[in-house]
Design a protein around this motif. Structure first.
Motif, short mmCIF file in Angstrom:
data_model
loop_
_atom_site.label_atom_id
_atom_site.label_comp_id
_atom_site.label_asym_id
_atom_site.label_seq_id
_atom_site.Cartn_x
_atom_site.Cartn_y
_atom_site.Cartn_z
N PRO A 13 0.74 -1.48 -0.15
CA PRO A 13 -0.02 0.23 -0.04
C PRO A 13 0.50 1.10 0.00
O PRO A 13 0.58 2.47 -0.93
N GLN A 14 2.59 1.26 0.60
CA GLN A 14 3.18 2.44 0.91
C GLN A 14 2.96 2.41 -0.51
O GLN A 14 3.68 4.15 -0.77
N ASN A 15 3.97 1.25 -1.07
CA ASN A 15 4.28 1.65 -3.10
C ASN A 15 3.88 2.37 -3.93
O ASN A 15 3.92 2.09 -4.64
N GLU A 16 2.12 2.46 -3.40
CA GLU A 16 1.08 2.12 -5.02
C GLU A 16 1.68 3.86 -5.22
O GLU A 16 1.36 4.94 -4.84
N ILE A 17 1.34 3.96 -6.47
CA ILE A 17 1.98 4.74 -7.23
C ILE A 17 0.35 5.13 -7.03
O ILE A 17 -1.15 5.06 -7.53
N VAL A 18 0.13 7.01 -6.81
CA VAL A 18 -1.38 7.56 -6.88
C VAL A 18 -0.90 8.81 -7.95
O VAL A 18 -2.42 8.90 -9.08
N CYS A 19 0.28 9.01 -8.32
CA CYS A 19 0.53 10.42 -9.47
C CYS A 19 0.93 8.63 -10.55
O CYS A 19 2.06 8.89 -10.51
N ASP A 20 0.49 8.55 -11.67
CA ASP A 20 0.97 8.50 -12.93
C ASP A 20 1.92 8.60 -13.54
O ASP A 20 2.61 8.55 -13.93
N CYS A 21 1.25 10.15 -13.49
CA CYS A 21 2.24 10.84 -14.59
C CYS A 21 3.46 11.28 -14.07
O CYS A 21 4.66 11.69 -14.90
N THR A 22 3.27 11.03 -13.19
CA THR A 22 5.09 11.47 -12.36
C THR A 22 5.52 9.85 -11.42
O THR A 22 6.70 10.59 -11.05
N GLY A 23 4.97 9.41 -10.96
CA GLY A 23 4.65 8.20 -10.93
C GLY A 23 5.62 8.17 -8.86
O GLY A 23 6.16 7.56 -8.55
N THR A 24 4.52 9.47 -8.72
CA THR A 24 4.55 9.90 -6.87
C THR A 24 3.84 8.57 -6.06
O THR A 24 2.81 8.06 -6.88
N THR A 25 4.45 7.59 -5.50
CA THR A 25 3.62 7.26 -4.27
C THR A 25 2.85 7.50 -3.45
O THR A 25 3.48 8.72 -2.78
N LYS A 26 2.02 7.23 -2.58
CA LYS A 26 1.55 7.46 -1.62
C LYS A 26 2.53 7.39 -0.02
O LYS A 26 1.93 8.37 0.10
N GLU A 27 3.37 6.76 -0.18
CA GLU A 27 4.78 6.70 0.68
C GLU A 27 5.09 8.68 0.80
O GLU A 27 4.82 8.78 1.53
N LYS A 28 5.44 9.00 -0.33
CA LYS A 28 6.07 10.42 -0.69
C LYS A 28 4.94 10.98 -0.24
O LYS A 28 5.17 12.29 0.49
N ILE A 29 3.37 11.36 -0.22
CA ILE A 29 2.42 12.16 0.11
C ILE A 29 2.59 12.04 1.38
O ILE A 29 1.95 13.04 1.64
N LEU A 30 2.05 10.98 1.84
CA LEU A 30 2.23 10.99 3.72
C LEU A 30 2.88 11.51 3.99
O LEU A 30 2.80 12.56 5.15
N SER A 31 4.48 10.70 3.85
CA SER A 31 5.14 12.08 4.36
C SER A 31 4.81 13.42 4.34
O SER A 31 5.70 13.77 5.13
N LEU A 32 5.20 13.85 2.84
CA LEU A 32 4.52 15.47 3.25
C LEU A 32 3.29 16.10 3.57
O LEU A 32 3.62 17.38 4.66
N ILE A 33 2.58 14.49 3.94
CA ILE A 33 1.31 15.19 4.95
C ILE A 33 2.07 15.61 5.73
O ILE A 33 1.52 15.99 7.22
N GLU A 34 2.44 14.99 7.04
CA GLU A 34 3.14 14.25 8.07
C GLU A 34 3.88 16.17 8.68
O GLU A 34 4.06 16.60 9.74
N GLN A 35 4.82 16.57 6.92
CA GLN A 35 5.09 17.55 7.63
C GLN A 35 4.40 18.46 7.19
O GLN A 35 4.80 19.83 6.52
N ASN A 36 2.84 18.70 7.23
CA ASN A 36 1.83 19.83 7.10
C ASN A 36 1.85 20.06 5.74
O ASN A 36 1.46 21.81 5.67
#
Length: 70
Positions: A13-36
């Motif tokens: 689930p954490q390695n799931e690609i959320v943005c196919d255009c840029t390859g951004t993963t759920k893990e990266k997005i959650l990390s940024l959300i943790e940083q507000n």
């Protein structure tokens, strides 16, 4: 003859690609959300939401689900 599809491995689930255009993963997005990070900051940091737009709602939902309440 049976053909096995070895590429259909279920992603973690954490390695799931959320943005196919840029390859951004759920893990990266959650990390940024943790940083507000808000949607604009996530977009600036990853390029997500700048292509086809199909990930906008997914990222907004992640912010709602995992964002810190202030």
């Amino acid at each position: 003859m049976t053909i096995k599809n070895v590429n259909k491995k279920k992603q973690e689930p954490q390695n799931e690609i959320v943005c196919d255009c840029t390859g951004t993963t759920k893990e990266k997005i959650l990390s940024l959300i943790e940083q507000n990070a808000d949607l604009d900051r996530i977009s600036s940091a990853t390029g997500a939401c700048t292509g086809c737009g199909s990930c906008d709602v997914v990222i907004e939902n992640l912010i709602i689900e995992h964002g810190k309440v202030t």
